[in-house]
Design an enzyme around this catalytic site. Structure first.
Site, mmCIF file in Angstrom:
data_model
loop_
_atom_site.group_PDB
_atom_site.id
_atom_site.type_symbol
_atom_site.label_atom_id
_atom_site.label_comp_id
_atom_site.label_asym_id
_atom_site.label_seq_id
_atom_site.Cartn_x
_atom_site.Cartn_y
_atom_site.Cartn_z
ATOM 1 N N THR A 282 0.054 -4.439 -8.883
ATOM 2 C CA THR A 282 -0.662 -3.454 -8.057
ATOM 3 C C THR A 282 -2.122 -3.870 -7.884
ATOM 4 O OG1 THR A 282 0.813 -1.712 -8.877
ATOM 5 C CG2 THR A 282 -1.174 -0.965 -7.787
ATOM 6 N N SER B 97 2.499 6.203 -9.626
ATOM 7 C CA SER B 97 1.298 6.636 -10.358
ATOM 8 C C SER B 97 0.022 6.245 -9.612
ATOM 9 C CB SER B 97 1.269 5.980 -11.741
ATOM 10 O OG SER B 97 2.388 6.371 -12.492
ATOM 11 N N THR C 85 1.073 -2.070 -3.567
ATOM 12 C CA THR C 85 1.755 -2.770 -4.654
ATOM 13 C C THR C 85 3.094 -3.360 -4.239
ATOM 14 O OG1 THR C 85 2.478 -2.481 -6.959
ATOM 15 C CG2 THR C 85 2.987 -0.689 -5.453
ATOM 16 N N ARG D 275 4.526 4.441 1.212
ATOM 17 C CA ARG D 275 5.372 4.072 0.080
ATOM 18 C C ARG D 275 6.723 3.555 0.603
ATOM 19 N NH1 ARG D 275 5.169 2.839 -5.334
ATOM 20 N NH2 ARG D 275 6.483 4.153 -6.633
HETATM 21 N N1 GLY Z 1 4.764 0.682 -8.954
HETATM 22 C C1 GLY Z 1 3.802 1.374 -9.687
HETATM 23 C C2 GLY Z 1 3.471 2.704 -9.109
HETATM 24 O O1 GLY Z 1 3.698 2.923 -7.943
HETATM 25 O O2 GLY Z 1 3.005 3.556 -9.806
#
Ligand code: GLY
Length: 583
Positions: A388, A460, A406, A110
């Site tokens: 995403t 999410s 994403t 992330r």
């Molecule tokens: N950017 C959408 C997520 O990571 O949930």
């Protein structure tokens, strides 16, 4: 690379009701037979949102690569062929199951907030969130994690040299590829936003802003050079040296704050997956900083107390229980979830079966309970987003990968790094820029998800793996769709496990979505009018019908070995491609 002749079977992306999985062998799955996976020597599968990228992954399998090599090759190929979500400038999560050890690993790549980030950085003098700054400026971007993540897993768990898994992506970028329908269509729709940025305008449009039409060739030379550097120098080829300098220069042009040191400091984290037992199966997904795994397990725990099959698939009684479980999970999400390296997330409590039982007892099976009575909150109309992307890979040895990554919005912030050829994310909007206020998915976050330097925004994304009672993988699945990701994955898993659907049926079935705030039940076309009428009578606020909810690109084990793959018909140009080897 070893030399094999191979053929590729591309199927799927078909209409609901007609869905047939792309099979490495003949036959259909049922849940009892599915305990017998897999016979050795069976073939692998790749399912992604773009046929060219799925072919790249299948080619890597056929060349002797394992599921991890195939996943990395697919991920880099999507960065070329699916620029709206495939990426180098974003981040994501990968679940890996290793057949040899039976181990399942959760890879966190992330994005991280830059060192100059602060809780107030997006607030106006009136205390509101500046939506332009958080979504469409240089400041919108977290430090990208994708390159570090893909290189990390390839080096640690892959089998082929890095150059081999990157070569197909480099060739697609350097020689160009024929623009598929979905890309031409989305570039046309995103024209205004992307052409406002000099880099994006140059990389994704012809001179004078002319849009590529389907079948024309898109060449991305700067992106090919960036990918080449990564193939030579690994992650350092991105986070240091010429590419890093270009990112920093782009920050100066677009008002961003990512520094050389921020890039150098980026770290991939291997985390323990969140796993829960659901009836006779085990379901594993991503722990925080994703909310996906915890809430998938939490909702399954609540739902386990009812005989869902007896209620009937997509009946009003079934949908009511789904929505009520979703309501509880999303209310908890708003309060407890954040980056576990910064805050204590009460993961064991949220995934405890007794906690689920207490929540189940609060659910009135005849009437909807207003969200305001479940927890306080805002009410807004949500907007479906298409950002995403998810892909799954599986090899003949039973290694399986479930990956969601994403840029946040389609094409991220819309800002491309000039000279390096890739787009940057707008993931800072996944933080609670003002705790208690909604983000672009109308998700409400608390202090646990407040902005801090080097913190990872709550996600999410829910890449999931389902196992049988012997611990063998049965299903790899996941989806795009912002706040709808967790509920889409939940329904694919329930369709597959409770309703005994094959993976094509489980994917095609119409979906619903409910996220506590706004207090609206969304549904896809295909839920019967009678059912909607009954749900209304139970007290549900029925929301506008979204065009589609998610896009799950999944692979399932077949009863007697081999795999079935499905690419969700909800996205054009998606494909599941089976590795197929001839002597
Ligand atoms: N950017 C959408 C997520 O990571 O949930």
């Amino acid at each position: 690379m070893r030399r094999y002749q191979w053929i590729l079977a591309i199927v799927l992306a078909v209409a609901p009701g007609l869905a047939q999985p792309s099979d490495a062998r003949e036959g259909a799955r049922n849940s009892s037979e599915a305990q017998f996976f897999p016979a050795s020597g069976e073939r692998g599968m790749v399912s992604s949102q773009d046929a060219l990228a799925s072919r790249v992954g299948a080619q890597i399998l056929a060349s002797g690569g394992n599921a991890i090599d195939a996943a990395v090759a697919t991920g880099f190929a999507l960065a070329v062929t699916l620029p709206r979500a495939g990426n180098l400038g974003g981040g994501g999560f990968m679940m890996i199951h290793l057949a040899a050890t039976g181990k399942t690993i959760a890879i966190d790549y992330r994005e991280m907030a830059p060192s100059a980030a602060s809780p107030e950085m997006f607030l106006t003098s009136d205390g509101d969130v500046d939506r332009t700054k958080i979504l469409g400026s240089g400041l919108a971007s977290g430090v990208p994690g994708t390159v570090a993540g893909l290189v990390h897993v390839q080096r640690r768990y892959g089998r082929l040299p890095l150059i081999d898994v990157l070569s197909p992506a480099i060739a697609l970028a350097r020689n160009g590829f024929k623009v598929p329908y979905a890309l031409a269509d989305s570039l046309e729709k995103s024209k205004k936003r992307l052409q406002a940025d000099a880099g994006s305008a140059a990389y994704f449009y012809k001179p004078s802003g002319v849009v590529y039409v389907q079948g024309e060739t898109l060449v991305q030379t700067d992106l090919a050079d960036t990918l080449s550097r990564i193939s030579k120098f690994g992650a350092e080829g991105f986070y240091q040296g010429a590419v890093a300098e270009k990112i920093v220069a782009q920050m100066a042009r677009s008002g961003g704050v990512i520094t050389r040191q921020d890039l150098k400091n980026y770290r991939v984290v291997e985390r323990e997956p969140v796993c829960g037992n659901y009836r006779e199966h085990q379901v594993c997904s991503m722990p925080p900083p994703s909310s996906g795994g915890i809430h998938l397990v939490q909702m399954l725990n609540i739902l386990e107390g009812w005989n869902l099959r007896a209620l009937g698939h997509n009946s009003a009684d079934y949908i009511h229980r789904l929505a009520a479980s979703m309501q509880r999970a999303y209310a908890d999400r708003s309060q407890y979830l954040g980056d576990p390296d910064f805050v204590d997330v009460p993961q064991s409590r949220l995934t405890d079966k007794r906690y689920a039982e207490s929540l189940r007892q609060q659910i009135d099976v005849k009437h909807a309970i207003a969200s305001a009575e479940v927890a306080p909150g805002l009410r807004e109309q949500r907007v479906e987003s298409t950002e995403t992307t998810h892909f799954s890979t599986w090899d003949a040895e039973g290694n399986a990968v479930s990956n969601t990554y994403t840029l946040n919005w389609a094409y991220g912030s819309g800002v491309a790094v000039i000279g390096a050829g890739f787009l940057l994310n707008n993931e800072m909007d996944d933080f609670a820029a003002k705790p208690g206020a909604r983000n672009s998915y109308n998700l409400v976050g608390g202090e646990a998800n407040a902005i801090a330097p080097a913190k990872r925004p709550l996600s999410s994304m829910t890449p999931a793996l389902v196992f049988d009672k012997k611990g063998l993988p049965l299903l790899a699945t996941g989806s795009p769709g912002g706040s709808t990701i967790i509920t889409v994955v939940l329904q694919v898993v329930l369709n597959f496990l409770d309703f005994n659907m094959n993976i094509a049926e489980a994917t095609a079935a119409p979906r619903i979505h409910y996220q506590w705030i706004p207090d609206q039940l969304y549904y896809e076309v295909g839920i019967s009018k009678d059912t909607l009428h009954r749900l209304k009578n139970m007290g549900h606020n029925i929301g506008a019908t979204p065009r589609r909810l998610g896009a799950a690109n999944s692979i399932a084990a077949k009863p007697n070995g081999g795999t079935s793959g499905i690419a969700d018909y909800r996205r054009e140009d998606a494909a599941a491609v089976a590795e197929s080897i001839r002597d």
